[in-house]
Design a protein around this motif. Structure first.
Motif, PDB file in Angstrom:
ATOM      1  N   TYR A  64      26.051  65.578  26.725  1.00 47.75           N
ATOM      2  CA  TYR A  64      25.434  64.469  25.988  1.00 47.75           C
ATOM      3  C   TYR A  64      25.981  64.381  24.571  1.00 47.75           C
ATOM      4  O   TYR A  64      26.293  63.287  24.082  1.00 47.75           O
ATOM      5  CB  TYR A  64      23.920  64.664  25.954  1.00 47.75           C
ATOM      6  CG  TYR A  64      23.168  63.574  25.214  1.00 47.75           C
ATOM      7  CD1 TYR A  64      22.877  62.361  25.842  1.00 47.75           C
ATOM      8  CD2 TYR A  64      22.765  63.745  23.898  1.00 47.75           C
ATOM      9  CE1 TYR A  64      22.194  61.359  25.174  1.00 47.75           C
ATOM     10  CE2 TYR A  64      22.083  62.745  23.217  1.00 47.75           C
ATOM     11  CZ  TYR A  64      21.795  61.561  23.862  1.00 47.75           C
ATOM     12  OH  TYR A  64      21.130  60.562  23.187  1.00 47.75           O
ATOM     13  N   SER A  67      29.789  63.396  24.826  1.00 48.87           N
ATOM     14  CA  SER A  67      30.083  62.214  25.653  1.00 48.87           C
ATOM     15  C   SER A  67      31.210  62.477  26.647  1.00 48.87           C
ATOM     16  O   SER A  67      31.933  61.574  27.042  1.00 48.87           O
ATOM     17  CB  SER A  67      30.454  61.009  24.769  1.00 48.87           C
ATOM     18  OG  SER A  67      29.370  60.634  23.963  1.00 48.87           O
ATOM     19  N   ALA A 181      24.450  58.906  27.185  1.00 49.15           N
ATOM     20  CA  ALA A 181      23.452  58.922  28.264  1.00 49.15           C
ATOM     21  C   ALA A 181      24.106  58.817  29.634  1.00 49.15           C
ATOM     22  O   ALA A 181      23.707  59.509  30.580  1.00 49.15           O
ATOM     23  CB  ALA A 181      22.459  57.786  28.062  1.00 49.15           C
ATOM     24  N   VAL A 184      25.446  62.076  31.027  1.00 54.45           N
ATOM     25  CA  VAL A 184      24.429  62.957  31.613  1.00 54.45           C
ATOM     26  C   VAL A 184      24.190  62.589  33.074  1.00 54.45           C
ATOM     27  O   VAL A 184      24.100  63.458  33.948  1.00 54.45           O
ATOM     28  CB  VAL A 184      23.115  62.879  30.807  1.00 54.45           C
ATOM     29  CG1 VAL A 184      21.989  63.589  31.542  1.00 54.45           C
ATOM     30  CG2 VAL A 184      23.307  63.483  29.428  1.00 54.45           C
TER      31      VAL A 184
END
Length: 225
Positions: A64, A67, A181, A184
């Motif tokens: 996270y 990235s 996000a 993840v």
């Protein structure tokens, strides 16, 4: 920060509200996919998704913050072996999933494309929206698991729905926030796929998996002790 500054200077402070809604929608959609969809898949595979996420929390936090799921590839493969997946399946499923199993990226691209279509006042029919999703599922294959790759693929896809490529400049400032996000979700999907494929092949050690997931101490501490 510089990209957000450019966006505000070109489109005004009101653009921040629209971008905020986009980020919120992407996060909610990814959270729904992570908990509900992966939760159902995990249930079928005999895995509690919340315990699974807790087991991978260190790798998910690193992915996270950077990235990029590439940064935790060796650690994820090691942990999936410890949870009961055979090395042969883990070493095949997870690396190839980094290129071909990018659930979070496809979901983000679909939402971003529809957002830009609304920005330009382009009304997409249900057929066009379904076509967009199918195109994104194909164009997302082969992406590198590095920051910003989804942005490039989205640029190449917008032409299929008649959205000007220049519209990407509007969301460029918040792309990294959403990239964190979706990384993840991508990572969780690949890890869960290793469990599903192992069980599909009848080689998953469910007893070992449940023991590791239910233990209170981290897996590394238990094994090293």
């Amino acid at each position: 920060f510089a990209l957000i500054g450019v966006t505000v200077s070109k489109f005004g402070f009101s653009s921040l509200l629209s971008l905020g809604k986009l980020v919120l929608l992407v996060y909610l959609a990814l959270a729904f996919f992570l908990i509900v969809i992966f939760g159902i898949v995990g249930k079928l595979a005999g895995i509690n998704i919340f315990k699974f996420l807790a087991y991978l929390k260190d790798e998910l936090l690193l992915a996270y913050s950077t990235s990029s799921s590439e940064t935790v590839l060796p650690r994820v493969m090691e942990k999936m072996e410890k949870i009961g997946c055979p090395k042969g399946i883990v070493s095949f499923v997870i690396p190839i999933g980094y290129t071909f199993n990018l659930d979070g990226s496809v979901l983000y691209q679909a939402i971003a494309a529809l957002f830009l279509a609304q920005v330009y006042g382009i009304d997409l029919s249900i057929g066009q929206q379904l076509t967009l999703i199918l195109v994104l599922m194909v164009t997302s294959k082969g992406m590198a698991a590095v920051p910003g790759t989804s942005f490039v693929v989205l640029l190449a896809t917008l032409g299929t729905i008649g959205v000007p490529a220049e519209g990407l400049a509007f969301i460029a400032g918040v792309d990294r926030i959403m990239d964190m996000a979706r990384t993840v979700v991508n990572l969780t999907g690949n890890a869960l796929a290793a469990v599903v494929m192992s069980k599909w092949e009848g080689e998953y050690d469910a007893i070992k998996g449940q023991t590791v997931l239910n233990q209170r101490e981290p897996a590394d501490m238990k094994i090293s002790g």
